[in-house]
Design an enzyme around this catalytic site. Structure first.
Site, PDB file in Angstrom:
ATOM      1  N   TYR A 153       0.843  -1.198   0.000  1.00 26.29           N
ATOM      2  CA  TYR A 153       0.000   0.000   0.000  1.00 26.29           C
ATOM      3  C   TYR A 153       0.879   1.248   0.000  1.00 26.29           C
ATOM      4  CZ  TYR A 153       1.098   0.351   4.989  1.00 26.29           C
ATOM      5  OH  TYR A 153       1.765   0.452   6.183  1.00 26.29           O
ATOM      6  N   CYS A 154       0.348   2.313  -0.603  1.00 29.55           N
ATOM      7  CA  CYS A 154       1.009   3.618  -0.569  1.00 29.55           C
ATOM      8  C   CYS A 154      -0.089   4.663  -0.632  1.00 29.55           C
ATOM      9  CB  CYS A 154       2.008   3.759  -1.716  1.00 29.55           C
ATOM     10  SG  CYS A 154       1.251   3.666  -3.343  1.00 29.55           S
ATOM     11  N   THR A 155       0.277   5.929  -0.750  1.00 32.68           N
ATOM     12  CA  THR A 155      -0.717   7.001  -0.629  1.00 32.68           C
ATOM     13  C   THR A 155      -1.887   6.848  -1.600  1.00 32.68           C
ATOM     14  OG1 THR A 155       1.167   8.394  -0.128  1.00 32.68           O
ATOM     15  CG2 THR A 155      -0.949   9.503  -0.442  1.00 32.68           C
TER      16      THR A 155
END
Ligand SMILES: [Zn+2]
Ligand SMILES: [Zn+2]
Length: 318
Positions: free
Chosen positions: A189-191
């Protein structure tokens, strides 16, 4: 009346002439009075722009005419300056680069007309919960951001790699530290999802066998589950807002580097040349020095504003 909005988007699609697209994008934004940061590479486009809602809508429509379907996220902007430009961005920056996100692997990443080839399977937020319901604690959340971003918010029990910038990921993945995860279901996951498009493919290329990525990243997950799911804390963002909370009940999981108070704020080290970001409470904002600069801290230079400077230094790791 003008309504301030921020658009965050990306599209992976081969771009044969990056310089031509760069010039077109700059003209388009200038004509519409938008500010923000846009990166174009042979792999596609990644940007965040701010301005009046109608101008931003026109921008998105025109950009889609070239790039087709794209992941687009809207949020409220802070407001406008006296000339009508977004307060959330100091300027307009449009650049052509080797990579949309600087992993240092421009030739490893393969992009086709439907996006990155060989990346992790996209899971919608609800599908993330289904996976966890099925596989339980076996599921590993793997943070695809810089380590400092995770200080104020991350998925519960997530693995947070030791990376100062995205460039460090390849070495980190090849260090052997995560080899015990190669047979586990991994959710990166990331922004907003763009970093995981690349990261998940790099992981699969290095023998991680079951890799997923959250469709639309933390932003989309937060829109769906807020603080009632598996996310904990605040979301760091690379614009004037600095952090986003999904609800009033967002937990403050970081401790101020100066006084230890629980906080959800990150501040730049006060040394003008330093890019370090440290958790700090509002009261200690004038006393934030990283370890390397704390010895040379000059109290006279503390408290001077360098907000715009900081923003232009921030990398566009949306
Ligand atoms: Zn403090
Ligand atoms: Zn420093």
């Amino acid at each position: 009346m003008a309504v301030p909005k921020i658009l965050l988007y990306y599209s992976f699609k081969p771009v044969p002439d990056t310089d031509a697209v760069k010039l077109w994008q700059r003209d388009l934004c200038e004509g519409l009075g938008l500010r923000g940061r846009i990166i174009i590479s042979k792999h596609g486009i990644n940007g965040t722009v701010g301005g009046d809602i109608n101008a931003v809508k026109t921008y998105l429509k025109k950009t889609k005419e070239y790039f087709g379907k794209m992941d687009a996220k809207w949020s409220d902007g802070t407001g406008f300056d006296s000339e009508g430009f977004s307060l959330d961005f100091p300027k307009l920056s449009v650049k052509a680069r080797d990579e949309l996100v600087a992993f240092g692997a421009p030739d490893e990443v393969q992009v086709g007309s439907h996006g990155v080839i060989g990346g992790g399977k996209h899971l919608k937020p609800a599908q993330v919960h289904e996976l966890v319901a099925e596989r339980g604690e076996e599921v590993v959340f793997f943070d695809g951001r810089n380590k400092f971003e995770a200080e104020i918010g991350r998925f519960k029990n997530a693995v947070v790699p030791d990376v100062e910038t995205t460039h460090d990921f390849v070495n980190e993945l090849e260090s052997g530290k995560y080899d015990h995860l190669k047979d586990k279901p991994i959710v990166t996951y990331c922004t907003g999802g763009i970093r995981c498009e690349v990261l998940s493919s790099l992981m699969i290329n290095r023998g991680f066998s079951e890799v997923y990525q959250i469709d639309g990243g933390i932003v989309r997950y937060g829109e769906t589950f807020g603080d009632e799911g598996l996310w904990e804390g605040s979301l760091y963002v690379f614009d004037g807002r600095k952090t986003i909370d999904f609800s009033e009940g967002a937990k403050k999981i970081a401790k101020c580097a100066v006084c230890g108070t629980s906080t959800s704020w990150m501040n730049n080290c006060l040394d003008a040349s330093c890019r370090a970001q440290l958790p700090s409470c509002e009261g200690c904002a004038d006393a934030v020095w990283c370890e390397a600069h704390s010895a040379t801290a000059d109290p006279r230079s503390a408290g001077t504003s360098k907000t715009n400077d900081q923003l232009s230094k921030a990398t566009s790791n949306a």
